[in-house]
Design an enzyme around this catalytic site. Sequence first.
Site, PDB file in Angstrom:
ATOM      1  N   ARG A 162       0.823  -1.213   0.000  1.00 32.10           N
ATOM      2  CA  ARG A 162       0.000   0.000   0.000  1.00 32.10           C
ATOM      3  C   ARG A 162       0.859   1.266   0.000  1.00 32.10           C
ATOM      4  O   ARG A 162       0.334   2.369   0.194  1.00 32.10           O
ATOM      5  CB  ARG A 162      -0.924   0.010   1.226  1.00 32.10           C
ATOM      6  CG  ARG A 162      -2.122  -0.928   1.077  1.00 32.10           C
ATOM      7  CD  ARG A 162      -2.888  -1.156   2.381  1.00 32.10           C
ATOM      8  NE  ARG A 162      -3.141   0.039   3.142  1.00 32.10           N
ATOM      9  CZ  ARG A 162      -2.606   0.294   4.350  1.00 32.10           C
ATOM     10  NH1 ARG A 162      -1.805  -0.572   4.930  1.00 32.10           N
ATOM     11  NH2 ARG A 162      -2.902   1.393   4.979  1.00 32.10           N
ATOM     12  N   LYS A 163       2.143   1.136  -0.241  1.00 35.08           N
ATOM     13  CA  LYS A 163       3.028   2.306  -0.315  1.00 35.08           C
ATOM     14  C   LYS A 163       2.896   2.940  -1.702  1.00 35.08           C
ATOM     15  O   LYS A 163       3.761   2.819  -2.562  1.00 35.08           O
ATOM     16  CB  LYS A 163       4.469   1.905  -0.026  1.00 35.08           C
ATOM     17  CG  LYS A 163       4.692   1.456   1.413  1.00 35.08           C
ATOM     18  CD  LYS A 163       6.142   1.090   1.672  1.00 35.08           C
ATOM     19  CE  LYS A 163       6.346   0.659   3.119  1.00 35.08           C
ATOM     20  NZ  LYS A 163       7.747   0.256   3.394  1.00 35.08           N
ATOM     21  N   THR A 164       1.785   3.632  -1.884  1.00 35.25           N
ATOM     22  CA  THR A 164       1.465   4.236  -3.165  1.00 35.25           C
ATOM     23  C   THR A 164       1.249   5.734  -2.994  1.00 35.25           C
ATOM     24  O   THR A 164       1.061   6.235  -1.882  1.00 35.25           O
ATOM     25  CB  THR A 164       0.196   3.604  -3.760  1.00 35.25           C
ATOM     26  OG1 THR A 164      -0.870   3.703  -2.803  1.00 35.25           O
ATOM     27  CG2 THR A 164       0.427   2.139  -4.083  1.00 35.25           C
TER      28      THR A 164
END
Length: 285
Positions: A136-138
């Site tokens: 989820r590192k977006t």
Amino acid sequence: MYPQLNNFQIDDVLIRALQEDVNSEDFSTNAIFDNPKLATVSLIAKEAGLLAGLDVFKRVFQLYDAEVSFSDSPFEDGSPLQKGDKILEVVGKVSTLLTCERVALNFLQRMSGIASLADAYIKALDDPSIKVFDTRKTTPNLRLFEKYAVRVGGAYNHRFNLSDAIMLKDNHINAAGSVTTAITKAKQYAPFIKQVEIEVETLEEVQEAVAAKADIIMLDNMNLELIKKAISIINKQAIIEVSGNITLDNIATFKGLEIDYISSGSLTHNASSIDFSMKQLRYLD
């Protein structure tokens, strides 16, 4: 095969991006252009990579001006690119081509960069039995685009958001009091269709997670020696994911291990954009 992006999923984001770039009007274009002449301009790859986001690129122009059209192209998302490749021609009013250029290129460059990096990770690992996943590192509000690009590059999507799956991390464990308590509560709360994943950092936590019947055990920031010991402890009683500080330089060290998944936030937050340009603008009438 990766699912295609639908207009209803992406239009709001693209419109906001256009509104960000055209706050009131395009002064540079309006200062030199005062009639609706048609023109064409070429989309050119300025470096090698993997193409991703071509339909998004087109959609930016179409949202601004529905009369814009595009030439047929031998390229599609997932196509390898070489420096100098001409991808397609954009045809429309000169004002539209000039105004939409940067927003359209920004999406294409970012998405192609992510797809290219995902492809590089898979090739470096060189082990089809292990699936490479994103995290989820977006970029806020761009997750749909970035996770799509990961799929174009041949990797897989981890959970899309917090509603997708139960994933218990170190702070969840601390809040619950122990690995066992966290897993037990999660299994009691979860509907039957939700698996329970837990992140562990020590062999003691691995043993506890196995005993509590976690569905997926993530080995976080463990060195190779600890990972091999953890695999032995788990002994196929849970799906194994490895994560933490995995880069293009070290992913090959996991080749051949009896693990199921490798996840890396670097697929999105460390990807460099692939450079494109719109060149050779010329009038059609």
